[in-house]
Design a protein around this motif. Structure first.
Motif, short mmCIF file in Angstrom:
data_model
loop_
_atom_site.label_atom_id
_atom_site.label_comp_id
_atom_site.label_asym_id
_atom_site.label_seq_id
_atom_site.Cartn_x
_atom_site.Cartn_y
_atom_site.Cartn_z
N GLN A 162 35.71 -14.30 -28.56
CA GLN A 162 35.46 -14.09 -29.98
C GLN A 162 34.53 -12.91 -30.22
OE1 GLN A 162 33.95 -17.92 -31.12
NE2 GLN A 162 35.98 -18.83 -31.34
N GLY A 163 33.47 -12.82 -29.41
CA GLY A 163 32.48 -11.77 -29.61
C GLY A 163 32.98 -10.37 -29.31
N LEU A 164 33.92 -10.27 -28.36
CA LEU A 164 34.42 -8.96 -27.99
C LEU A 164 35.80 -8.66 -28.55
CD1 LEU A 164 33.30 -8.86 -24.24
CD2 LEU A 164 32.11 -7.97 -26.25
N GLY A 165 36.34 -9.59 -29.32
CA GLY A 165 37.65 -9.37 -29.93
C GLY A 165 38.76 -9.23 -28.91
N LEU A 166 38.73 -10.05 -27.88
CA LEU A 166 39.75 -10.00 -26.82
C LEU A 166 40.92 -10.92 -27.11
CD1 LEU A 166 37.40 -10.04 -23.70
CD2 LEU A 166 38.46 -8.07 -24.78
N ASN A 174 36.06 -3.15 -25.28
CA ASN A 174 36.77 -2.83 -26.52
C ASN A 174 35.85 -2.34 -27.64
OD1 ASN A 174 39.16 -3.55 -25.33
ND2 ASN A 174 39.31 -5.53 -26.34
N HIS A 175 34.83 -1.57 -27.29
CA HIS A 175 33.89 -1.02 -28.27
C HIS A 175 33.10 -2.11 -29.00
CE1 HIS A 175 35.78 2.81 -27.50
NE2 HIS A 175 36.95 2.29 -27.81
N HIS A 176 33.00 -3.28 -28.39
CA HIS A 176 32.19 -4.38 -28.92
C HIS A 176 31.21 -4.80 -27.83
CE1 HIS A 176 34.77 -5.14 -32.41
NE2 HIS A 176 35.81 -5.01 -31.62
N SER A 177 30.14 -5.44 -28.26
CA SER A 177 29.20 -5.97 -27.28
C SER A 177 28.59 -7.26 -27.80
CB SER A 177 28.10 -4.95 -26.96
OG SER A 177 27.28 -4.76 -28.08
N LEU A 178 28.15 -8.06 -26.86
CA LEU A 178 27.33 -9.22 -27.21
C LEU A 178 26.17 -9.27 -26.25
CD1 LEU A 178 28.15 -12.13 -25.38
CD2 LEU A 178 30.22 -11.52 -26.54
N MET A 179 25.05 -9.78 -26.74
CA MET A 179 23.82 -9.76 -25.97
C MET A 179 23.26 -11.18 -25.88
SD MET A 179 20.15 -7.96 -26.82
CE MET A 179 20.89 -6.38 -27.06
N PHE A 180 22.83 -11.52 -24.67
CA PHE A 180 22.11 -12.77 -24.44
C PHE A 180 20.64 -12.39 -24.37
CE2 PHE A 180 26.38 -13.49 -23.14
CZ PHE A 180 26.63 -14.83 -23.37
N ASP A 181 19.87 -12.85 -25.35
CA ASP A 181 18.48 -12.44 -25.52
C ASP A 181 17.57 -13.66 -25.36
OD1 ASP A 181 16.17 -11.09 -26.13
OD2 ASP A 181 16.62 -10.86 -28.27
N PRO A 182 16.85 -13.77 -24.24
CA PRO A 182 15.95 -14.92 -24.03
C PRO A 182 14.71 -14.81 -24.91
CG PRO A 182 15.81 -13.40 -22.19
CD PRO A 182 16.84 -12.85 -23.12
N ILE A 183 14.73 -15.50 -26.03
CA ILE A 183 13.69 -15.30 -27.04
C ILE A 183 12.49 -16.22 -26.88
CG2 ILE A 183 15.27 -14.38 -28.75
CD1 ILE A 183 15.10 -17.21 -30.09
#
Length: 160
Positions: free
Chosen positions: A156-160, A86-95
């Motif tokens: 929530q992150g992708l607005g689904l 849906n033109h949204h993204s979320l990223m899991f970033d191992p910091i």
């Protein structure tokens, strides 16, 4: 035992401990990507029904440079996990592998929310992942990462 022998034994023990610490930190860094990828496989399995209808999941290679508790610097390759729909993204970033409150942290980058996954290890050596939310500079209690908790973050992150 002479005083010199005592000092020699102490020096040998100290050097051995420092060497063990450095070896242990290097081993922890070597194992960290595999632990993160195990998490990613679990996430991908939980999201399988959604990927069948258009959710996209990909990995971005990245590098992390961090310091271990022994003061050594570690530079290593590890992937980020990106979820898109849906033109949204979320990223899991191992910091970070080394954290004050656990055994690794993966930030969840999503607009408007500050969340992360914290890895802990119990007395039996088993990994546990916890979902943490940080609001207005205050860290809230962590909850166990479950399929439902992850799906709620994705929703929530992708607005689904």
């Amino acid at each position: 035992m002479s005083k010199a022998d005592e000092l020699a034994a102490r020096l040998k023990q100290t050097r051995h401990t420092q060497a063990d610490d450095i070896t242990c930190a290097a081993l922890e860094i070597d194992c960290w990507p595999a632990q993160v990828y195990d998490l990613y496989h679990r996430i991908e399995a939980w999201l399988q029904p959604v990927t069948e209808v258009g959710l996209k999941i990909r990995r971005n290679p990245t590098h992390v440079c961090e310091g271990s508790p022994d003061g050594e610097s570690h530079d290593y390759a590890i992937d980020q996990l990106v979820i898109e729909a849906n033109h949204h993204s979320l990223m899991f970033d191992p910091i970070a592998r080394f954290t004050e409150d656990g055994c690794g942290r993966v930030e969840i980058k999503v607009p408007g929310r500050d969340q992360s996954l914290l890895r802990t290890v119990d007395e039996h050596g088993e990994s546990h992942w916890w979902l943490q939310t940080i609001e207005t500079g205050q860290e809230l209690d962590a909850i166990a990462l479950t399929e439902n908790n992850l799906l709620q973050v994705v929703q929530q992150g992708l607005g689904l």
